[in-house]
Design a protein around this motif. Sequence first.
Motif, PDB file in Angstrom:
ATOM      1  N   LEU A 195      -1.947 -35.569  14.236  1.00  0.00           N
ATOM      2  CA  LEU A 195      -0.784 -36.048  14.982  1.00  0.00           C
ATOM      3  C   LEU A 195      -0.906 -37.538  15.274  1.00  0.00           C
ATOM      4  O   LEU A 195      -2.009 -38.080  15.399  1.00  0.00           O
ATOM      5  CB  LEU A 195      -0.635 -35.261  16.283  1.00  0.00           C
TER       6      LEU A 195
ATOM      7  N   SER B  80      -6.717 -33.517  15.318  1.00  0.00           N
ATOM      8  CA  SER B  80      -5.417 -33.310  14.681  1.00  0.00           C
ATOM      9  C   SER B  80      -5.013 -34.538  13.883  1.00  0.00           C
ATOM     10  O   SER B  80      -5.563 -35.623  14.052  1.00  0.00           O
ATOM     11  CB  SER B  80      -4.350 -33.005  15.752  1.00  0.00           C
TER      12      SER B  80
ATOM     13  N   TYR C  26      -5.771 -37.428  18.586  1.00  0.00           N
ATOM     14  CA  TYR C  26      -4.666 -37.824  17.699  1.00  0.00           C
ATOM     15  C   TYR C  26      -4.799 -39.306  17.347  1.00  0.00           C
ATOM     16  O   TYR C  26      -5.664 -40.009  17.862  1.00  0.00           O
ATOM     17  CB  TYR C  26      -3.319 -37.539  18.361  1.00  0.00           C
TER      18      TYR C  26
ATOM     19  N   ALA D 173       0.850 -34.729  20.743  1.00  0.00           N
ATOM     20  CA  ALA D 173      -0.489 -34.220  21.047  1.00  0.00           C
ATOM     21  C   ALA D 173      -0.518 -33.512  22.398  1.00  0.00           C
ATOM     22  O   ALA D 173      -1.160 -32.473  22.561  1.00  0.00           O
ATOM     23  CB  ALA D 173      -1.492 -35.371  21.027  1.00  0.00           C
TER      24      ALA D 173
ATOM     25  N   ALA E 164       2.599 -36.431  11.294  1.00  0.00           N
ATOM     26  CA  ALA E 164       1.144 -36.346  11.156  1.00  0.00           C
ATOM     27  C   ALA E 164       0.701 -37.273  10.034  1.00  0.00           C
ATOM     28  O   ALA E 164       1.485 -37.637   9.149  1.00  0.00           O
ATOM     29  CB  ALA E 164       0.713 -34.910  10.867  1.00  0.00           C
TER      30      ALA E 164
END
Length: 217
Positions: free
Chosen positions: A130, A128, A76, A136, A2
């Motif tokens: 990610l 997110s 993401y 994702a 991440a």
Amino acid sequence: VAGYYANGDETIEDAIGYLLGGVGAAGYFKRDGGTFRVLRFAGVTGSSVVSINESSILDIEALPPVPPPREVVVLYLRQWRVLDDTDFVGIATDANRERMGREWANARVDNSGVLVEHPRAGILTIESGLTTYLAALAEAERIRVLLGTDRRPYLITTRASDVAAVELLDKVTVRVRDRDANGQWQNRLGFGAGKEFAVLGMAEAADEGRVVLTVWG
């Protein structure tokens, strides 16, 4: 994997909340000792921490049901500064132009089968930190499965002493019957045999010796 970009205005709490929230997790200081706890929400799982019955429950309020989503979208690979053609110098590939020219990439999981019973079901979009499509996509599928079963949230007000061991995301069992107009026991809420819930929120009124739990199950 991440990623997170801070421009100077964010706090450590902001960064932790952003990264954890993007994968369905939460971090908080425990009630017993104040240690920092991180958990990923996995639904109504694990062993029940406590059983609550009508002797300790002061009030129960049913909250509006939330239908399962018809599609889950996990955003993401955020481009924290979106570029346009004037920002590129020299040779840039089409792939790089496309990636840096939009704020998010997205992974989508269809769940349109729920429209049969829930025609007004919406799209759930999650931001997110990610950085890969596969990660994702896996999170989108995890959320689809997690929210795919009809659940209902409740607010349960109870004596603080009876839920002293309960922390966020714990599982609790609620057993409640009440009496009808004739004084006979009834199972109005369907909790008479015990129903299991995950604790999503807690509001404590220490001076009144009570706690309001937001439960989901």
